[in-house]
Design an enzyme around this catalytic site. Structure first.
Site, PDB file in Angstrom:
ATOM      1  CD  GLU A 130      -0.427  -8.317  -2.039  1.00 34.67           C
ATOM      2  OE1 GLU A 130      -0.586  -7.435  -1.179  1.00 34.67           O
ATOM      3  OE2 GLU A 130       0.664  -8.555  -2.584  1.00 34.67           O
TER       4      GLU A 130
ATOM      5  CE  LYS B 151      -3.034  -4.348  -0.935  1.00 37.64           C
ATOM      6  NZ  LYS B 151      -1.812  -5.096  -0.618  1.00 37.64           N
ATOM      7  CD  GLN B 152      -2.744  -4.902  -6.033  1.00 32.84           C
ATOM      8  OE1 GLN B 152      -2.485  -5.135  -4.859  1.00 32.84           O
ATOM      9  NE2 GLN B 152      -1.821  -4.564  -6.908  1.00 32.84           N
TER      10      GLN B 152
ATOM     11  CD1 TRP C  96       3.931  -7.013  -7.985  1.00 36.27           C
ATOM     12  CD2 TRP C  96       2.867  -7.051  -9.944  1.00 36.27           C
ATOM     13  NE1 TRP C  96       2.630  -6.613  -7.764  1.00 36.27           N
ATOM     14  CE2 TRP C  96       1.950  -6.633  -8.948  1.00 36.27           C
ATOM     15  CE3 TRP C  96       2.409  -7.146 -11.255  1.00 36.27           C
ATOM     16  CZ2 TRP C  96       0.617  -6.302  -9.220  1.00 36.27           C
ATOM     17  CZ3 TRP C  96       1.076  -6.823 -11.524  1.00 36.27           C
ATOM     18  CH2 TRP C  96       0.205  -6.404 -10.513  1.00 36.27           C
ATOM     19  CG  ASP C  97       5.207  -2.665  -7.266  1.00 33.14           C
ATOM     20  OD1 ASP C  97       5.007  -3.878  -7.129  1.00 33.14           O
ATOM     21  OD2 ASP C  97       4.935  -1.828  -6.387  1.00 33.14           O
TER      22      ASP C  97
HETATM   23  C1  BGC Z   1       0.551  -4.559  -3.472  1.00 30.44           C
HETATM   24  C2  BGC Z   1       1.488  -5.326  -4.354  1.00 30.44           C
HETATM   25  C3  BGC Z   1       2.743  -4.503  -4.557  1.00 30.44           C
HETATM   26  C4  BGC Z   1       3.350  -4.086  -3.218  1.00 30.44           C
HETATM   27  C5  BGC Z   1       4.501  -3.126  -3.385  1.00 30.44           C
HETATM   28  C6  BGC Z   1       1.239  -4.234  -2.162  1.00 30.44           C
HETATM   29  O1  BGC Z   1       0.385  -3.500  -1.349  1.00 30.44           O
HETATM   30  O2  BGC Z   1      -0.607  -5.315  -3.203  1.00 30.44           O
HETATM   31  O3  BGC Z   1       0.885  -5.573  -5.605  1.00 30.44           O
HETATM   32  O4  BGC Z   1       3.676  -5.243  -5.272  1.00 30.44           O
HETATM   33  O5  BGC Z   1       2.375  -3.446  -2.440  1.00 30.44           O
HETATM   34  O6  BGC Z   1       4.066  -1.967  -4.012  1.00 30.44           O
END
Ligand code: BGC
Length: 772
Positions: free
Chosen positions: A484, A596-597, A353-354
């Site tokens: 996550e 986490k984000q 999804w990035d």
């Molecule tokens: C992130 C995801 C991301 C993936 C690839 C993961 O660490 O939590 O949001 O899509 O990395 O960059």
């Protein structure tokens, strides 16, 4: 954090050889041209720790999934872009000694990534067999000819006269470190060598991509040059012997051509690759280098960002833009942007999804719409697979769930809490269509694929909700939000909000498409067997979809029970326990309140114009101290919101963290590759954050905030038919309408009009952003 790279506006410089961080350097010094790329491995033998990596965009292998406990619905394969031919290796023997910086300590060493010209350069001095040698290397993956890689090595010694052996090879006998079953993924097809060339061709197992690589070379400054051709399966070489004279530099140049079945018929590959290499030799190093540099200059003309008064910040943004463009240049809708690009194996080079949430805005804001459109078309081409994917999980009637991770449209991810639950990705794909249309004005895209995707995604959400009797609301249960560090939660606000928006937006766009072309819209609706009762149902769900909020603190809740967790802040975590994902058990992480984000804040960023400043500020103040930013995708979002809120220090701190994430190995994981997709977030942090660029009601707004450390920022911006250059200083905002018609926009709250080819200067009223 590592601080061994020298700050410079256009270069990344390593002054001494740092073998203990060699893998990090190999990531940082990676090269690419959108078609193929490679880690910054040394040209010559290096027997120390190293992750060898060469990759071709779109050439992948479905590696059989390996999990501890199989769950129905898991994909059988994880498609990964393969480690491919070593084309830039040149082993060098001086007398009886192999040049190997693991064995011979260089007395001086300098490695430079020249971002303006797209070159990787290295110079070092080393003593071999009692003689001092100065060696310089330069190489590039041509931006001008996407099938070509070139390198040059110059050997110089004031005292050594004697034999040199150069083994210039093409080697397909390579492995992926992350292979699930320690398999060799390449099948030999052909290998052959002559006096001045070597070529080898290999095929991927299962996917049957065939790729041929060939090299030819030239030597100057030596005499008695002879060459021996050798080949075996997956490998071919010229072993060149020459005689070097003291005080006279020897220059060796290698030209490597590549051809694959992605672009060529199989029967033409073997000769085609050699033709590319030979034509290159005919043109000569200087000409090729110049054409390559010119191609880079053209990209920079559209995409460069200047930051005056802060070299580290300047280097950071250029480093990010440089690597994005090395990864993706938008000339093929089958390609996409892996989170690590061509700089490592992690994430398999697949699409996340990035792309939609982070990269699309960069390409939209910088280049003609055709480039970002390719990324949309990529998903449109995968729509049938996304519908199949949803069917496998029990959804019906044309509902689509796009994969969490994919190469060709099939799901590759295999952790249930992400594969089945991190479904917010579907929303980002719809959002990218919205973003594309609002930036380009190209609403015709709706009838060329956009609407089909929007309908299929809305259908998914309509089936994913259920009615909760106790709440008397529609709910979305068992999901993982962008954070996550929480899995299988109910009613993640970001997911629910996005789901509601998707259904509303799809409804609006069906109506809008009818106004564009009623007959074409009916054709799409017929193709998708759409029934008007669907939009009624979507409306009913949207009216009653649960969005968790805390009535006492007036904050949005990341998920309904978030406040039941022990409420700590990141300051409560001892420094030596961070990053927590490298120190804490997964169980402890899941039970903690640490994020986490960006999650709620991700939603506020995407839909900021729908929320008042006080709401954004309250939520920012609540969530920022709980966020550990252990996803590279996080700090840029916080930087942007902080800039909009006038929280200058925080915005600046988060900017540096995102911009220099890999240059300083902030998350302690740059060794396995760069964070390519989050690099687009750095661009957003400048343009959307400090530049304050937004589109409201089809109009462009700029509301800048200039950090104290900077004297000014300048960036290019594509909007609809215009290309603008915006220069923000302490006193003024200057908008140059470099191409396109007259444009009306709002700058620091004032309406201005800029005629074609002219510019306007607006006094910079910093108080227009009230700081808190
Ligand atoms: C992130 C995801 C991301 C993936 C690839 C993961 O660490 O939590 O949001 O899509 O990395 O960059």
């Amino acid at each position: 954090m590592k601080d061994y790279l020298v700050a410079d506006p256009w270069q990344v410089i390593e002054e001494d050889f740092n073998p203990h961080v060699q893998r990090i350097s190999e990531s940082v010094f990676s090269l690419g041209n959108g078609r193929f790329g490679q880690r910054g491995n040394f040209e010559e033998t290096y027997s120390g720790d190293s992750l060898k990596g060469n990759y071709f965009a779109g050439i992948y292998y479905p590696d059989k999934t390996r999990v501890g406990w199989w769950k129905i619905g898991y994909p059988e394969y994880f498609a990964k872009v393969l480690n491919a031919v070593e084309w830039s290796r040149v082993d060098i023997r001086i007398g009886a000694t192999t040049l190997d910086l693991h064995k011979q300590q260089p007395s001086s060493f300098r490695r430079v990534l020249d971002m303006r010209n797209g070159l990787l350069q290295r110079s070092f001095s080393v003593e071999i067999e009692g003689h001092a040698f100065d060696i310089t290397c330069e190489r590039f993956c041509s931006m001008d000819n996407k099938d070509l890689g070139v390198l040059r090595i110059i050997l110089d010694s004031a005292t050594y006269s004697g034999p040199i052996e150069i083994n210039s090879f093409i080697n397909w006998d390579v492995l992926n470190e992350d292979a699930n079953w320690d398999e060799q993924f390449w099948i030999p097809r052909d290998a052959e060598a002559g006096d001045d060339y070597a070529r080898a061709m290999a095929e991927t197992k299962k996917t049957a991509f065939v790729v041929a690589s060939a090299m030819t070379w030239e030597v100057a400054g030596a005499h008695q040059v002879s060459s021996r051709a050798e080949h075996r399966e997956l490998y071919s070489t010229n072993v060149i012997t020459l005689s070097m004279e003291a005080g006279k530099a020897v220059t060796f140049t290698k030209y490597a051509g590549h051809q694959s079945t992605l672009y060529q018929e199989e029967s033409r590959l073997f000769d085609g690759a050699l033709t590319v290499a030979r034509n290159a030799r005919e043109q000569g190093y200087a000409t090729l280098r110049e054409a390559h540099a010119q191609a880079w200059h053209a990209w920079w003309d559209d995409a460069d960002i200047t930051i005056d008064g802060d070299v580290k910040a300047q280097q950071g943004i250029r480093f990010n833009i440089f690597h994005l463009l090395q990864t993706y240049t938008g000339d093929d809708p089958r390609l996409n942007i892996g989170p690590k690009g061509f700089t490592g194996e992690k994430y398999g080079g697949s699409t996340y999804w990035d792309t939609e949430a982070y990269c699309v805005p960069f390409y939209l804001g910088s280049f003609e719409p055709a480039i970002a459109r390719q990324l949309l078309v990529y998903r449109y081409r995968h729509l049938d697979k996304a519908i199949e994917n949803a069917q496998k999980l029990g959804f019906t009637d044309g509902a689509a769930l796009y994969p969490m991770v994919t190469m060709n449209g099939e799901e590759c991810h295999n952790e249930w809490e992400i594969t089945f639950e991190e479904i917010h990705r579907n929303g980002a794909i719809a959002y990218a269509i919205y973003d594309y249309i609002r930036y380009t004005g190209d609403d015709a895209y709706l009838l060329e694929g956009g609407l089909e995707v929007l309908i299929a995604i809305a259908r998914f959400w309509a089936q994913r909700v259920n009615w909760s009797v106790p709440r008397s609301k529609y709910v979305i249960l068992g999901v993982t939000g962008p954070n996550e560090y929480e899995n299988n939660v109910d009613n993640n606000w970001y997911t629910n909000y996005l789901a509601r928006w998707c259904m509303q937006y799809a409804t609006e766009m069906i109506a809008h498409a009818r106004t564009l072309d009623a007959a074409a819209t009916e054709a799409v609706l017929e193709k998708t067997t759409f029934s008007p009762s669907e939009t009624e149902r979507w409306q009913e769900i949207c009216d009653d979809l649960f969005l968790p909020e805390d009535p006492h603190n007036h904050i949005i809740l990341q998920q309904a029970n978030y406040l039941e967790k022990e409420q700590l802040t990141v300051d409560d975590i001892p420094e030596d326990q961070r990053p927590i994902n490298q120190n804490w058990s997964w169980d402890r992480i899941l039970r903690s309140c640490f994020i986490k984000q960006a999650d709620v804040l991700q939603g506020l960023f995407m839909f900021e114009e729908r929320f008042d400043r006080a709401t954004v500020l309250r939520n920012f103040r609540f969530y920022e101290p709980r966020t550990v930013h252990e996803s590279s995708l996080s700090p840029c979002v916080h930087s942007i919101l902080a800039a909009h809120l006038g929280l200058e220090d925080k915005a600046y701190e988060m900017y540096l963290r995102t911009a220099r994430l890999d240059l300083e190995d902030v998350n302690n994981d740059t060794d396995d590759g760069l964070h390519i997709t989050s690099m687009a977030g750095t661009w957003m942090a400048i343009v959307k954050g400090f530049g304050g660029v937004s589109v409201i009601d089809h109009q462009l707004h700029l509301n800048p905030l200039l950090p104290q450390a900077w004297q000014g920022i300048g960036f290019h911006l594509r909007f609809r038919d215009n290309q603008l250059h915006c220069q923000i200083t302490r006193d003024t905002v200057r908008i140059n309408n470099t191409s396109g018609p007259e444009i009306a926009l709002i700058v620091t709250g004032r309406p201005v009009t800029v005629r074609a080819g002219e510019h306007c200067v607006v006094p910079f009223v910093e108080s227009s952003i009230s700081s808190s």
